[in-house]
Design an enzyme around this catalytic site. Structure first.
Site, PDB file in Angstrom:
ATOM      1  N   HIS A 199      -8.423  14.304 -16.416  1.00 14.72           N
ATOM      2  CA  HIS A 199      -8.016  15.427 -17.253  1.00 14.72           C
ATOM      3  C   HIS A 199      -9.063  16.530 -17.252  1.00 14.72           C
ATOM      4  O   HIS A 199      -8.734  17.718 -17.385  1.00 14.72           O
ATOM      5  CB  HIS A 199      -7.731  14.943 -18.682  1.00 14.72           C
ATOM      6  CG  HIS A 199      -6.337  14.447 -18.863  1.00 14.72           C
ATOM      7  ND1 HIS A 199      -5.982  13.499 -19.776  1.00 14.72           N
ATOM      8  CD2 HIS A 199      -5.188  14.772 -18.224  1.00 14.72           C
ATOM      9  CE1 HIS A 199      -4.681  13.265 -19.716  1.00 14.72           C
ATOM     10  NE2 HIS A 199      -4.183  14.023 -18.767  1.00 14.72           N
ATOM     11  N   ARG A 306       5.785  10.347 -11.526  1.00 15.60           N
ATOM     12  CA  ARG A 306       5.284   8.973 -11.569  1.00 15.60           C
ATOM     13  C   ARG A 306       5.444   8.460 -12.999  1.00 15.60           C
ATOM     14  O   ARG A 306       4.730   8.896 -13.898  1.00 15.60           O
ATOM     15  CB  ARG A 306       3.804   8.927 -11.183  1.00 15.60           C
ATOM     16  CG  ARG A 306       3.496   9.449  -9.786  1.00 15.60           C
ATOM     17  CD  ARG A 306       1.985   9.323  -9.531  1.00 15.60           C
ATOM     18  NE  ARG A 306       1.606   9.810  -8.230  1.00 15.60           N
ATOM     19  CZ  ARG A 306       1.153  11.039  -7.978  1.00 15.60           C
ATOM     20  NH1 ARG A 306       1.046  11.911  -8.967  1.00 15.60           N
ATOM     21  NH2 ARG A 306       0.816  11.397  -6.761  1.00 15.60           N
ATOM     22  N   ARG A 343      10.852   8.912 -10.201  1.00 18.27           N
ATOM     23  CA  ARG A 343      10.709   7.633  -9.512  1.00 18.27           C
ATOM     24  C   ARG A 343      10.684   6.508 -10.548  1.00 18.27           C
ATOM     25  O   ARG A 343       9.936   6.580 -11.526  1.00 18.27           O
ATOM     26  CB  ARG A 343       9.411   7.613  -8.703  1.00 18.27           C
ATOM     27  CG  ARG A 343       9.189   6.306  -7.946  1.00 18.27           C
ATOM     28  CD  ARG A 343       7.918   6.340  -7.118  1.00 18.27           C
ATOM     29  NE  ARG A 343       6.715   6.311  -7.937  1.00 18.27           N
ATOM     30  CZ  ARG A 343       5.482   6.447  -7.454  1.00 18.27           C
ATOM     31  NH1 ARG A 343       5.302   6.653  -6.163  1.00 18.27           N
ATOM     32  NH2 ARG A 343       4.435   6.400  -8.251  1.00 18.27           N
ATOM     33  N   GLU A 442       8.526   4.589   2.406  1.00 16.86           N
ATOM     34  CA  GLU A 442       7.092   4.294   2.466  1.00 16.86           C
ATOM     35  C   GLU A 442       6.815   2.975   3.179  1.00 16.86           C
ATOM     36  O   GLU A 442       5.659   2.610   3.389  1.00 16.86           O
ATOM     37  CB  GLU A 442       6.493   4.276   1.055  1.00 16.86           C
ATOM     38  CG  GLU A 442       7.264   3.436   0.065  1.00 16.86           C
ATOM     39  CD  GLU A 442       6.825   3.661  -1.375  1.00 16.86           C
ATOM     40  OE1 GLU A 442       5.685   4.118  -1.589  1.00 16.86           O
ATOM     41  OE2 GLU A 442       7.624   3.396  -2.288  1.00 16.86           O
ATOM     42  N   ASN A 465       1.402   8.355   1.672  1.00 16.64           N
ATOM     43  CA  ASN A 465       0.204   7.578   1.346  1.00 16.64           C
ATOM     44  C   ASN A 465       0.391   6.110   1.727  1.00 16.64           C
ATOM     45  O   ASN A 465      -0.452   5.500   2.390  1.00 16.64           O
ATOM     46  CB  ASN A 465      -0.133   7.702  -0.140  1.00 16.64           C
ATOM     47  CG  ASN A 465      -0.435   9.130  -0.543  1.00 16.64           C
ATOM     48  OD1 ASN A 465      -0.546  10.003   0.303  1.00 16.64           O
ATOM     49  ND2 ASN A 465      -0.551   9.378  -1.829  1.00 16.64           N
ATOM     50  N   ASP A 466       1.508   5.529   1.283  1.00 14.10           N
ATOM     51  CA  ASP A 466       1.771   4.126   1.623  1.00 14.10           C
ATOM     52  C   ASP A 466       2.317   3.979   3.038  1.00 14.10           C
ATOM     53  O   ASP A 466       2.043   2.979   3.708  1.00 14.10           O
ATOM     54  CB  ASP A 466       2.748   3.506   0.623  1.00 14.10           C
ATOM     55  CG  ASP A 466       2.021   2.823  -0.529  1.00 14.10           C
ATOM     56  OD1 ASP A 466       0.826   2.520  -0.373  1.00 14.10           O
ATOM     57  OD2 ASP A 466       2.642   2.602  -1.578  1.00 14.10           O
ATOM     58  N   ARG A 476      -5.907   2.124   2.369  1.00 11.98           N
ATOM     59  CA  ARG A 476      -6.364   3.502   2.244  1.00 11.98           C
ATOM     60  C   ARG A 476      -7.533   3.654   1.280  1.00 11.98           C
ATOM     61  O   ARG A 476      -8.175   4.706   1.239  1.00 11.98           O
ATOM     62  CB  ARG A 476      -5.198   4.401   1.799  1.00 11.98           C
ATOM     63  CG  ARG A 476      -4.680   4.163   0.379  1.00 11.98           C
ATOM     64  CD  ARG A 476      -3.603   5.194   0.062  1.00 11.98           C
ATOM     65  NE  ARG A 476      -3.152   5.136  -1.309  1.00 11.98           N
ATOM     66  CZ  ARG A 476      -2.079   4.475  -1.724  1.00 11.98           C
ATOM     67  NH1 ARG A 476      -1.356   3.807  -0.854  1.00 11.98           N
ATOM     68  NH2 ARG A 476      -1.729   4.491  -2.996  1.00 11.98           N
ATOM     69  N   CYS A 513       6.577  13.416  -0.667  1.00 13.80           N
ATOM     70  CA  CYS A 513       5.783  13.449  -1.896  1.00 13.80           C
ATOM     71  C   CYS A 513       4.392  12.871  -1.710  1.00 13.80           C
ATOM     72  O   CYS A 513       3.645  12.714  -2.677  1.00 13.80           O
ATOM     73  CB  CYS A 513       6.511  12.719  -3.027  1.00 13.80           C
ATOM     74  SG  CYS A 513       6.970  11.025  -2.635  1.00 13.80           S
TER      75      CYS A 513
END
Length: 587
Positions: A199, A306, A343, A442, A465-466, A476, A513
Site C-alpha cells: 500500500h 483477484r 476471477r 495458464e 505468470n503461471d 517464477r 492478465c
C-alpha cells in the site's frame, strides 16, 4: 561516479533529487511480558481503550483523505479500521491477555506478527504486501498503549531540510507514513524492504512520489544530509552523485515532467493503433481502492479482479453479502458498460486458509488449488457465484474460472453457475442473465485444447505468470531460474498465438492478465497476434495507450510471425527492439 549506487525494486516512477532524511524504526516490545493473576480484565480494558483511540485516529485520517479528494488513501485507512475489528488479529490478542496473561503490548505485537508472517510467506505478491498493513495497525495500537498518537510520525510529511526537498530513507514506510507525505517537500523515498504491490508503493504512485523499495541492508550506510538521486523507473539510488550525474538527472527530470503532461492527453481516450485498430486497456486489481486508482489512471475497466483478498487474513469465510458488496462496489466505480472480469478464488497450496484446513502439499503449485477446490467444495463455490451474479445487475461483470486444465472442469464450473442462476431466478433476485463466463489460460493443457474450449467459453484470459512457469517448468519465485521465467520465450509465444487464433475462429475475444500485457517490448507482438484486451497494473495504462497509438497493427502481424521462429527470449527481445522504431527511440 557517485560515491555508491544501490539497486532496489522500482515502486513508483519518476526522478527525485534531495538530501537524505534517515528514519529510525520505533522499537516494539522485546519478548513477552506478563501481567499478574487477576489483572486480566483491567488489561483488557486498557487494550480496548487503545484500540478505540487507534480507531479514532484512523477515522480522522480517513476523513481527511476523503475531504482532500484522495479517495484511494481513504479506502486504505477504511481497510485499516476493519483490521481493528478482525478476530484473527484483535480477537487473538484479547485471547492472549485472557488465557496467557500477556500484557496488552505483548499480545498485540505477538498476534500481529503471527498474521503478518503468514501473509508475508505467501506466493501471491498482493497478499504478501498486506503484512505491512497488519504491522502498521499494530504499531498504531502499541503507540496508543504507550500514551502516544499517530501525530508522532507526521513530522516526516514536511522533511527536515528547510526549503530543500528531502529523500526519506527507511527500513520500511507504513501506509500511514506514506499517506502523510507532502510532495511539496518530500521528493521521494527509499526503503530496505517492500514490494510494488504494498500500500505504501500504491500511495506513492497515486501522489506521484518517486519510490524504490526492497533496497536491502546496504541502505543502512546512507547518512542524514547526503545528496541522493532516486530513479524510480530503473530502481537505482545514487548516493553523493558527481556534478555531471546531477546535471544529467536534472535534465531527465525535465524530460519526464514533459512526458507526464503528454500522457495526460490520453486520459479518457479509447485505445487505438496508428492504423485505426481498437484495443482495450484494463487493469488488474485486488480491492475497491485498486479499482478507483485504475479508473483515475485511464483504465477502461477491470481485466482481473483477484478475489483472494476477501478470504485471506481471517478465521472464517466471507459471506455472500460481503462478497456481493465488494463486487458491486467495484462495478459502481466504473459503471455502465465497462467490463469487470471477476476471477473466482485462486487459493490453495501455498495460500493457506485456516477455515479450509487444507493439507500441506509437497508441490503446492501443482496441487489442490483454485478451481480444484471450488469444484470439490460446491458450498464455497456457490456462495461466490451467487454474489458475482447478484452484483452483475449493477455493471458489466464477467466471471472467470482459474486453473482450468480440462473440458470437464470447465463444464462442471459452468454447470454450477447455471444452477446459481436458476436459484436466484426462483428467488426473484435480479442478475444479468447473459453474463459472460470464461477461463484463464495458464496451464499448457488448456492452451493446447484452446480450439475445443473456444467452442464453449465466452472468452479466454491468458495468465502469463503461471503459463510461463508451467511451460518452462521453472518456479517464477526462484531467482536462480530467472533466465527461464521470460514470457518472450518462443515456446510461450507459440502457445499464446495458438490460443488467440483458436478463439478468433469462433469469434470469441481474448485478453491477457499476466504481467506481460503491460511490457512495452511485448505490446507490438501481442498487437500483431490480435490480442483484444490488455490487462495490466494501473500505472502502465497510459504509457501503453501512448505506445499503441504509434504502432501499425497491420504491419505487426509479420513481426508476430517472425518471432515465433526465433530460438530464445533474448533473440525475440532484440528482434522487436530492432524492428519497432518507437522502442529504439525510447532507449
Amino acid at each position: 561516479m557517485a560515491q555508491w549506487e544501490l539497486k532496489g525494486i522500482a515502486a513508483s516512477e519518476g526522478l527525485a533529487i534531495g538530501r537524505a532524511v534517515v528514519m529510525h524504526e520505533e522499537a516494539g516490545p522485546q519478548g513477552i511480558a506478563f501481567i499478574e493473576v487477576g489483572q486480566e480484565e483491567a488489561e483488557l480494558k486498557r487494550f480496548a481503550a487503545a484500540v478505540a483511540r487507534a480507531a479514532d485516529e484512523l477515522e480522522l485520517l480517513r476523513s481527511r483523505m476523503a475531504s482532500d479528494g484522495r479517495e484511494q488513501e481513504a479506502e486504505i485507512f477504511e481497510a485499516h479500521l476493519m483490521l481493528l475489528e478482525d478476530e484473527e488479529l484483535i480477537g487473538q490478542a484479547q485471547e492472549s491477555v485472557r488465557t496467557e496473561r500477556y500484557t496488552a503490548e505483548s499480545a498485540m505485537s505477538d498476534a500481529a506478527e503471527k498474521v503478518a508472517t503468514l501473509l508475508a510467506s505467501l506466493d501471491d505478491a498482493y497478499l504478501k504486501e498486506r503484512a505491512a498493513d497488519i504491522r502498521d495497525v499494530s504499531r498504531r495500537v502499541l503507540r496508543a498503549l504507550r500514551g502516544g498518537s499517530g501525530a508522532e510520525t507526521a513530522g516526516i510529511a514536511s522533511g527536515q531540510n528547510g526549503a530543500e526537498k528531502s529523500i526519506l530513507v527507511a527500513h520500511d514506510l507504513t501506509p500511514s507514513d506514506t499517506a502523510q507525505l507532502d510532495p511539496a517537500s518530500v521528493a521521494g523515498f527509499v526503503t530496505a524492504i517492500g514490494g510494488r504491490t504494498s500500500h505504501s508503493a500504491i500511495i506513492a504512485r497515486s501522489v506521484g512520489i518517486p519510490a524504490i523499495v526492497g533496497a536491502g541492508t546496504a541502505l543502512d550506510e546512507v547518512k542524514d544530509g547526503q545528496l541522493v538521486i532516486v530513479d524510480g523507473k530503473a530502481g537505482v539510488v545514487l548516493v553523493e552523485p558527481t556534478d555531471s550525474e546531477l546535471a544529467q538527472f536534472s535534465e531527465l527530470q525535465v524530460e519526464q515532467a514533459a512526458r507526464r503532461e503528454r500522457l495526460k492527453a490520453f486520459l479518457g481516450l479509447p485505445t487505438v493503433s496508428a492504423d485505426g485498430h481498437r484495443a482495450e486497456l484494463v487493469a488488474n486489481i485486488g480491492s475497491v481502492q485498486d479499482a478507483q486508482q485504475a479508473r483515475q489512471q485511464g483504465a477502461e475497466g477491470i481485466g482481473l479482479f483477484r478475489t483472494e483478498f476477501l478470504y485471506m487474513g481471517r478465521p472464517d469465510l466471507p459471506t455472500e453479502e460481503e462478497q456481493f458488496a465488494a463486487y458491486r462496489a467495484v462495478a459502481e466505480v466504473f459503471g455502465g458498460e465497462a467490463p469487470i472480469v471477476i476471477r473466482t478464488m485462486d487459493i490453495g497450496g501455498d495460500k493457506q486458509l485456516p477455515s479450509l484446513q487444507l493439507e500441506q502439499e509437497d508441490n503446492p503449485f501443482l496441487g489442490y488449488r483454485a478451481i480444484r477446490i471450488s469444484l470439490d467444495r460446491p458450498d464455497l463455490f456457490k456462495t461466490q457465484l451467487r454474489a458475482i451474479l447478484r452484483a452483475s445487475a449493477y455493471g458489466n461483470l464477467k466471471v472467470m474460472f482459474p486453473m482450468i486444465a480440462t473440458l470437464d472442469e470447465w463444464r462442471r464450473a459452468k454447470g454450477q453457475l447455471e444452477t446459481c442462476k436458476q436459484e436466484l431466478a426462483a428467488e426473484g433476485v435480479a442478475y444479468n442473465e447473459r453474463i459472460e463466463a470464461g477461463i484463464m489460460i495458464e496451464i499448457p493443457a488448456a492452451a493446447l485444447l484452446a480450439d475445443r474450449f473456444a467452442l464453449e467459453v465466452d472468452f479466454f484470459s491468458i495468465g502469463t505468470n503461471d503459463l510461463v512457469q508451467y511451460t518452462m517448468a521453472a518456479d517464477r519465485m526462484n531467482p536462480k531460474l530467472g533466465y527461464l521465467s521470460d514470457p518472450l520465450h518462443p515456446a510461450v509465444l507459440r502457445l499464446i498465438e495458438m490460443v488467440i487464433r483458436a478463439a478468433h475462429r469462433e469469434k470469441k475475444w481474448v485478453g491477457m492478465c499476466g504481467e506481460m500485457a503491460g511490457q512495452p517490448v511485448a505490446l507490438p507482438i501481442l498487437l500483431g497476434m490480435g490480442l483484444d484486451e490488455f490487462s495490466m497494473s494501473a500505472s502502465a495504462v497510459l504509457p501503453a495507450r501512448e505506445l499503441i497509438s504509434t504502432l501499425n497493427r497491420g504491419q505487426l502481424a509479420d513481426l508476430a510471425d517472425k518471432v515465433l521462429e526465433l530460438e530464445d527470449a533474448n533473440a525475440v527481445r532484440e528482434y522487436v527492439e530492432q524492428h519497432v522504431q518507437v522502442l529504439r527511440e525510447r532507449e
